[in-house]
Design an enzyme around this catalytic site. Structure first.
Site, short mmCIF file in Angstrom:
data_model
loop_
_atom_site.label_atom_id
_atom_site.label_comp_id
_atom_site.label_asym_id
_atom_site.label_seq_id
_atom_site.Cartn_x
_atom_site.Cartn_y
_atom_site.Cartn_z
N ASP A 69 -2.88 9.09 -10.77
CA ASP A 69 -3.09 8.32 -11.97
C ASP A 69 -1.09 8.31 -13.01
OD1 ASP A 69 -5.62 7.81 -12.14
OD2 ASP A 69 -6.43 8.43 -13.82
N ASN A 104 -3.43 12.80 -4.75
CA ASN A 104 -4.64 13.46 -5.67
C ASN A 104 -4.86 14.98 -4.99
OD1 ASN A 104 -4.73 11.05 -6.55
ND2 ASN A 104 -6.18 9.82 -5.53
N ASP A 119 0.74 -1.35 0.32
CA ASP A 119 0.35 0.29 -0.18
C ASP A 119 1.17 1.10 0.15
OD1 ASP A 119 -3.56 1.11 0.56
OD2 ASP A 119 -1.65 2.46 1.80
N ASP A 153 -4.30 2.41 -4.81
CA ASP A 153 -3.03 2.59 -4.68
C ASP A 153 -2.33 0.82 -3.78
OD1 ASP A 153 -4.22 2.94 -2.16
OD2 ASP A 153 -2.28 4.18 -1.51
#
Length: 315
Positions: free
Chosen positions: A208, A199, A191, A236
């Site tokens: 992205d 973001n 992770d 993620d």
């Protein structure tokens, strides 16, 4: 690294369609021996032959060093066929002549097969122990067959790939465990640390791009291992599966290498990764969901330990 050949084993109706492709090719050039192959950067695997009763030394399942094959000379970028109507008269094949004579190959036609994104799949080849003539009409028809076969390959591949990163997806992981769980292995559950901030601050388009870069690094990492592959579960979260790591020392070494790879960024944001590690033995009763739950528990411990680290699941 999972090869195309291993991936093909999950495709529905591959053997049937491959046989149809070879049957159609034989209708066009009945005197030729046809074969389908897959290629990697170093090897060619003969997947299927149009017939086994031949004087030419080729067989289904044969693995050949790519540098020792004529298929290695095919221009995949231009998608052009490679044609040798008489290999003994080709000055460019001087280094190959002994091998071609031993294999009893006198003529060769190789047509490249690629996925729609341009990545190599393999070849459709016609070979003969005699001099051959390959007319333009026949070559064009064979190229059309290859194009239709490529559409099928892309549809199958789409079912097992993550659309953003082109890594394998959860469906691939589940199918793999249905077929291979008896061999035992190791799961790294990753992770990203700090991805939400990317973001929030830089936007989802930038996010992205980060995920694609992570996927590229994971793909590079697993390509260094003979029996490993990478999966994007979603968001993620990523999985790396190994089938050939047996010692805790080796797992630790690979986890540290992976953390180093995912913590170096030139951009103006801080990113790293946390890893939960779980192993499973050779066992008929292995449950993937339970394994992922255990790996997630180890991942949580890595997060609470300060992130950018790894933890083993301890039952």
């Amino acid at each position: 690294m999972v090869t195309i050949y291993q991936e093909l084993q999950m495709y529905k109706n591959f053997d049937e369609l491959a046989s149809d492709v070879l049957d159609l090719a034989k209708e066009i050039l009945p005197d030729q021996l046809f074969f389908l192959s897959s290629v990697s950067d170093t090897q060619q695997v003969i997947l299927k032959l149009s017939n086994e009763d031949t004087s030419i030394l080729v067989a289904e399942g044969m693995v050949v060093n790519l540098n020792d094959t004529l298929c290695n000379r095919i221009d995949f970028e231009k998608k052009q066929p490679l044609i040798y109507e008489d290999t003994m008269k080709e000055s460019s094949l001087a280094d190959f002549k002994n091998a071609l004579e031993e294999a009893n190959v006198r003529s060769y036609l190789g047509i490249p097969i690629s996925f729609m994104n341009g990545e190599k799949f393999g070849t459709l080849c016609a070979i003969n122990d005699e001099v051959s003539h390959f007319d333009n009409k026949s070559i064009h028809l064979l190229q059309r067959i290859v194009r239709m076969f490529s559409y099928y390959l892309d549809l199958e591949r789409f079912a097992y790939r993550d659309s953003l990163t082109d890594l394998y997806n959860r469906r691939y992981l589940s199918t793999f465990f249905e077929d291979h769980h008896k061999t035992g292995g190791v799961i790294f559950f990753l992770d990203l640390d700090g991805f939400k901030k990317v973001n929030d601050v830089h936007g989802h388009d930038e996010g992205d791009l980060v995920l694609k870069e992570v996927a590229w690094r994971l793909r590079k990492f697993v390509n260094e291992h003979r029996n490993a592959f990478a999966v994007r579960l979603g968001g993620d979260e990523f999985i790396i599966h190994f089938s050939d790591i047996s010692s805790k020392e080796e797992m630790t070494k690979q986890a540290e290498r992976l953390l180093d790879s995912l913590s170096a960024w030139d951009a103006d944001y801080q990113l790293s990764a946390s890893i939960g590690i779980v192993t499973y033995p050779i066992d008929d009763t292995i449950n993937l969901n339970m394994l992922l739950k255990h790996a997630d528990h180890a991942l949580y411990r890595a997060k609470t330990a300060g992130k950018n680290t790894y933890k083993f699941f301890d039952s």
